[in-house]
Design a protein around this motif. Structure first.
Motif, short mmCIF file in Angstrom:
data_model
loop_
_atom_site.label_atom_id
_atom_site.label_comp_id
_atom_site.label_asym_id
_atom_site.label_seq_id
_atom_site.Cartn_x
_atom_site.Cartn_y
_atom_site.Cartn_z
N ALA A 95 -18.78 37.64 42.93
CA ALA A 95 -17.59 37.38 42.11
C ALA A 95 -17.22 35.91 42.12
CB ALA A 95 -16.42 38.22 42.63
N GLY A 96 -17.87 35.12 43.00
CA GLY A 96 -17.57 33.70 43.08
C GLY A 96 -16.19 33.43 43.66
N ALA A 97 -15.69 34.35 44.48
CA ALA A 97 -14.34 34.24 45.02
C ALA A 97 -14.32 33.41 46.30
CB ALA A 97 -13.77 35.63 45.29
N LYS A 98 -13.34 32.54 46.40
CA LYS A 98 -13.16 31.72 47.60
C LYS A 98 -11.91 32.13 48.37
CE LYS A 98 -16.74 29.16 46.68
NZ LYS A 98 -17.97 29.29 47.50
N ILE A 99 -10.84 32.42 47.66
CA ILE A 99 -9.59 32.84 48.30
C ILE A 99 -9.44 34.34 48.09
CG2 ILE A 99 -7.09 32.52 48.41
CD1 ILE A 99 -7.47 29.79 47.12
N GLU A 120 -11.49 31.65 52.39
CA GLU A 120 -10.18 31.83 53.01
C GLU A 120 -9.69 33.26 52.79
OE1 GLU A 120 -5.57 30.17 52.56
OE2 GLU A 120 -7.22 29.12 51.55
N ILE A 121 -9.14 33.85 53.83
CA ILE A 121 -8.55 35.18 53.74
C ILE A 121 -7.04 35.06 53.84
CG2 ILE A 121 -8.32 37.44 54.84
CD1 ILE A 121 -11.14 37.17 55.87
N ARG A 122 -6.32 35.67 52.92
CA ARG A 122 -4.86 35.66 52.96
C ARG A 122 -4.37 37.10 53.06
NH1 ARG A 122 -3.24 31.03 48.41
NH2 ARG A 122 -4.42 29.31 49.38
N ARG A 130 3.24 33.78 42.51
CA ARG A 130 2.37 32.60 42.41
C ARG A 130 1.26 32.66 43.44
NH1 ARG A 130 4.22 28.62 39.08
NH2 ARG A 130 6.40 28.77 38.38
N ASP A 131 1.59 33.13 44.65
CA ASP A 131 0.57 33.25 45.70
C ASP A 131 -0.46 34.30 45.34
OD1 ASP A 131 1.75 31.30 47.38
OD2 ASP A 131 3.20 32.77 48.12
N LEU A 132 0.00 35.41 44.76
CA LEU A 132 -0.93 36.47 44.33
C LEU A 132 -1.83 35.97 43.22
CD1 LEU A 132 1.48 39.56 44.28
CD2 LEU A 132 -0.33 39.12 45.93
N ASP A 133 -1.25 35.18 42.31
CA ASP A 133 -2.03 34.66 41.19
C ASP A 133 -3.08 33.65 41.65
OD1 ASP A 133 -2.47 34.56 38.33
OD2 ASP A 133 -1.63 32.54 38.38
N ALA A 134 -2.85 33.05 42.82
CA ALA A 134 -3.81 32.07 43.35
C ALA A 134 -5.02 32.73 43.99
CB ALA A 134 -3.11 31.17 44.37
N LEU A 135 -4.96 34.04 44.21
CA LEU A 135 -6.08 34.75 44.83
C LEU A 135 -7.22 34.92 43.83
CD1 LEU A 135 -4.13 37.62 46.67
CD2 LEU A 135 -4.94 35.47 47.65
N PRO A 169 -4.21 39.80 40.96
CA PRO A 169 -5.50 39.10 41.02
C PRO A 169 -6.50 39.63 40.00
CG PRO A 169 -4.70 39.59 43.22
CD PRO A 169 -3.84 40.36 42.27
N ASP A 170 -7.47 38.78 39.64
CA ASP A 170 -8.40 39.10 38.56
C ASP A 170 -9.56 39.99 38.98
OD1 ASP A 170 -8.95 38.65 35.75
OD2 ASP A 170 -10.72 37.57 36.41
N VAL A 171 -9.89 39.99 40.29
CA VAL A 171 -11.02 40.78 40.78
C VAL A 171 -10.54 41.71 41.90
CG1 VAL A 171 -13.29 40.72 41.89
CG2 VAL A 171 -12.67 38.93 40.24
N HIS A 172 -10.87 42.98 41.77
CA HIS A 172 -10.51 43.97 42.79
C HIS A 172 -11.79 44.56 43.37
CE1 HIS A 172 -8.08 47.85 43.92
NE2 HIS A 172 -8.65 47.27 44.98
N ILE A 173 -12.00 44.34 44.67
CA ILE A 173 -13.13 44.94 45.38
C ILE A 173 -12.56 46.10 46.19
CG2 ILE A 173 -14.95 44.58 47.07
CD1 ILE A 173 -14.82 41.56 46.28
#
Length: 233
Positions: A95-99, A120-122, A130-135, A169-173
């Motif tokens: 997914a190319g996810a970092k956060i 990074e894991i939050r 805003r924090d959720l949108d940054a994930l 968030p845009d991707v849900h695993i």
């Protein structure tokens, strides 16, 4: 039949029904409908199919097939935490996810190592919008999954997370334990009896999508654009 004629027919049926009702006739009984006694408990008949004798492996395969029908990315692994961890790592990388966000009660062994390097894991302990949108992505577990409809149920528990975490968030695993997969809706609902009644149940049938009047499919309208499901077991 013109719109005007259809409208008059519908209104005529309503007037006729009202006339019969005002005359004191019991429309329900004459139609074979049992209404029960007002104020008293009504025993709802449960003569529909509530369970299935389909072999477990076939139920899991059906769930895999139906979830994939919704354009979700479905993967399989064993129930061993180390294998789930490897499957989650690969999904996050693909997914190319970092956060990556996780609910507070998620098994930490599933996401071990995701915060190495630039990752990074939050943990969601009340993250704002805003924090959720940054994930970039989230990783959650699930409460129960209906194989017949390919629907995943989240019950708001610490492992599933709150509703906002799974919608912004845009991707849900989503990790689906194989022993939580059942055949039909009745059995799925019965599995949710112990869920907190004050928490909304989220039912997921594929990535967020809708269609406009021309039937053009649009994804990511009211939830994650990408759903990656890991069936563990």
């Amino acid at each position: 039949m013109t719109n005007s004629t259809a409208k008059e027919e519908i209104l005529g049926r309503i007037r006729n029904a009202q006339k019969i009702a005002f005359s004191g006739k019991d429309l329900a009984s004459s139609a074979g409908v049992v209404t029960g006694t007002p104020g008293e408990h009504f025993a709802v008949p449960r003569d529909y199919e509530r369970t299935s004798d389909m072999p477990r492996e076939e139920v899991i395969s059906l769930a895999d097939e139906r979830i994939a029908d919704y354009k979700a990315d479905v993967r399989r692994c064993s129930a061993e935490p180390a294998e789930i961890n490897e499957a989650v790592k690969k999904a996050v990388a693909d997914a190319g996810a970092k956060i990556v966000g996780i609910p507070s009660g998620l098994d930490k062994a599933w996401v071990s190592g995701l915060d190495e390097g630039k990752g990074e894991i939050r943990v969601d302990e009340g993250l704002g919008v805003r924090d959720l949108d940054a994930l970039d992505a989230i990783v959650t577990s699930s409460a129960v999954t209906c194989a017949e409809t390919g629907t995943i149920f989240l019950d708001g528990s610490p492992a599933c997370g709150r509703r906002a975490l799974t919608l912004v968030p845009d991707v849900h695993i989503c990790v689906v334990p194989a022993d939580s997969v059942v055949y039909g809706i009745p059995e799925s609902i019965s599995r949710l009896r112990d869920a907190d009644p004050t928490v909304p149940i989220t039912m997921i049938s594929g990535p967020s999508a809708t269609s406009d009047i021309e039937l053009n499919r649009v994804e990511g309208v009211h939830g994650p654009r990408t759903l990656m499901v890991i069936i563990a077991g």
